[in-house]
Design a protein around this motif. Structure first.
Motif, PDB file in Angstrom:
ATOM      1  N   VAL A   1       0.885  -1.162   0.000  1.00  0.00           N
ATOM      2  CA  VAL A   1       0.000   0.000   0.000  1.00  0.00           C
ATOM      3  C   VAL A   1       0.924   1.214   0.000  1.00  0.00           C
ATOM      4  CG1 VAL A   1      -1.772   1.270   1.259  1.00  0.00           C
ATOM      5  CG2 VAL A   1      -1.764  -1.236   1.310  1.00  0.00           C
ATOM      6  N   PRO A   2       0.883   2.041  -1.048  1.00  0.00           N
ATOM      7  CA  PRO A   2       1.805   3.181  -1.129  1.00  0.00           C
ATOM      8  C   PRO A   2       1.575   4.216  -0.020  1.00  0.00           C
ATOM      9  CG  PRO A   2       0.672   2.820  -3.231  1.00  0.00           C
ATOM     10  CD  PRO A   2       0.012   1.952  -2.212  1.00  0.00           C
ATOM     11  N   SER A   3       2.591   5.008   0.235  1.00  0.00           N
ATOM     12  CA  SER A   3       2.480   6.084   1.223  1.00  0.00           C
ATOM     13  C   SER A   3       1.546   7.164   0.690  1.00  0.00           C
ATOM     14  CB  SER A   3       3.856   6.676   1.516  1.00  0.00           C
ATOM     15  OG  SER A   3       4.394   7.259   0.363  1.00  0.00           O
ATOM     16  N   TYR A   4       1.030   7.977   1.616  1.00  0.00           N
ATOM     17  CA  TYR A   4       0.151   9.078   1.214  1.00  0.00           C
ATOM     18  C   TYR A   4       0.183  10.172   2.273  1.00  0.00           C
ATOM     19  CZ  TYR A   4      -3.149   6.664   4.309  1.00  0.00           C
ATOM     20  OH  TYR A   4      -3.733   6.046   5.378  1.00  0.00           O
TER      21      TYR A   4
ATOM     22  N   ASN B   1      -9.372  15.987   3.427  1.00  0.00           N
ATOM     23  CA  ASN B   1      -8.611  15.714   2.206  1.00  0.00           C
ATOM     24  C   ASN B   1      -8.632  16.938   1.285  1.00  0.00           C
ATOM     25  OD1 ASN B   1      -7.103  14.456   0.259  1.00  0.00           O
ATOM     26  ND2 ASN B   1      -8.616  12.890  -0.226  1.00  0.00           N
ATOM     27  N   LEU B   2      -8.104  18.001   1.808  1.00  0.00           N
ATOM     28  CA  LEU B   2      -8.107  19.310   1.139  1.00  0.00           C
ATOM     29  C   LEU B   2      -7.547  19.277  -0.275  1.00  0.00           C
ATOM     30  CD1 LEU B   2      -8.823  22.257   1.811  1.00  0.00           C
ATOM     31  CD2 LEU B   2      -6.514  22.559   2.647  1.00  0.00           C
ATOM     32  N   GLY B   3      -6.523  18.509  -0.529  1.00  0.00           N
ATOM     33  CA  GLY B   3      -5.924  18.440  -1.862  1.00  0.00           C
ATOM     34  C   GLY B   3      -6.524  17.367  -2.750  1.00  0.00           C
ATOM     35  N   ASN B   4      -7.605  16.730  -2.286  1.00  0.00           N
ATOM     36  CA  ASN B   4      -8.259  15.654  -3.032  1.00  0.00           C
ATOM     37  C   ASN B   4      -7.261  14.554  -3.419  1.00  0.00           C
ATOM     38  OD1 ASN B   4     -10.563  14.436  -4.014  1.00  0.00           O
ATOM     39  ND2 ASN B   4     -10.313  15.315  -6.060  1.00  0.00           N
ATOM     40  N   THR B   5      -6.418  14.186  -2.466  1.00  0.00           N
ATOM     41  CA  THR B   5      -5.394  13.174  -2.683  1.00  0.00           C
ATOM     42  C   THR B   5      -6.025  11.800  -2.876  1.00  0.00           C
ATOM     43  OG1 THR B   5      -3.859  14.408  -1.297  1.00  0.00           O
ATOM     44  CG2 THR B   5      -3.360  12.077  -1.651  1.00  0.00           C
TER      45      THR B   5
END
Length: 172
Positions: free
Chosen positions: A118-121, A149-153
């Motif tokens: 599971v990649p980092s975020y 999730n302000l940046g819609n990541t």
């Protein structure tokens, strides 16, 4: 010894098993500031590791069939990011407050044999509020505004269970 509940892709069901011995190590750091000119801050950082010491012997796909030995010795236990960090900056003045929060979650393994990652975020949230004076029956009503999730990541959030393996492992 550590117990594990994992989904077995061969049996197509969750199995509860003894995952063997593990070695856990970690360090956590937290720091916060007092209010200065209405501003305050908070920082946290975590480094952790949980290594499995044994290979995992799983039941075969049918009753009485050959057991499957999963190569888990030396692997990192699932759903355990090695690195995590958080940062929060808050401003407060009278009845108004605003806060910006950022949280980093490092990569983590989704399977016990460490064959799916599971990649980092990093997520950022914002919230603000205003506390009004008493209004009759309402005592100190508060209005809040939140953006998660302000940046819609885009990120993958692993479930709370484990999976034994994603790739086929030889039968023993």
């Amino acid at each position: 010894n550590r117990q594990s509940n994992a989904f077995d892709p061969i049996l197509l069901k969750s199995v509860y098993t003894n995952a063997g011995k593990t070695t856990k190590r970690g360090l956590e750091f937290e720091a916060g500031t007092s209010v200065f000119g209405g501003f305050s801050g908070y920082l946290s950082a975590t480094v952790q590791e949980d290594k499995m010491k044994d290979d995992l012997l799983m039941p075969g796909p049918t009753t009485g069939s050959t057991k499957q030995l999963l190569p888990t010795s030396g692997k990192t236990y699932t759903l355990l990011p090695k690195y995590m960090a958080g940062l929060s900056l808050q401003y407060s003045s009278g009845p108004l407050y605003m806060r910006l929060k950022t949280k980093y979650t490092g990569k983590q393994w989704a399977t016990l044999v460490n064959d799916e990652e599971v990649p980092s975020y990093t997520l950022m949230d914002f919230d603000a509020g205003y506390k009004f004076a008493d209004m009759g029956m309402l005592k100190s009503p508060l209005v809040r505004f939140n953006i998660s999730n302000l940046g819609n990541t885009a990120y993958r959030n692993p479930n709370s269970g484990s999976v034994t393996n994603a790739q086929v492992v030889g039968i023993r």
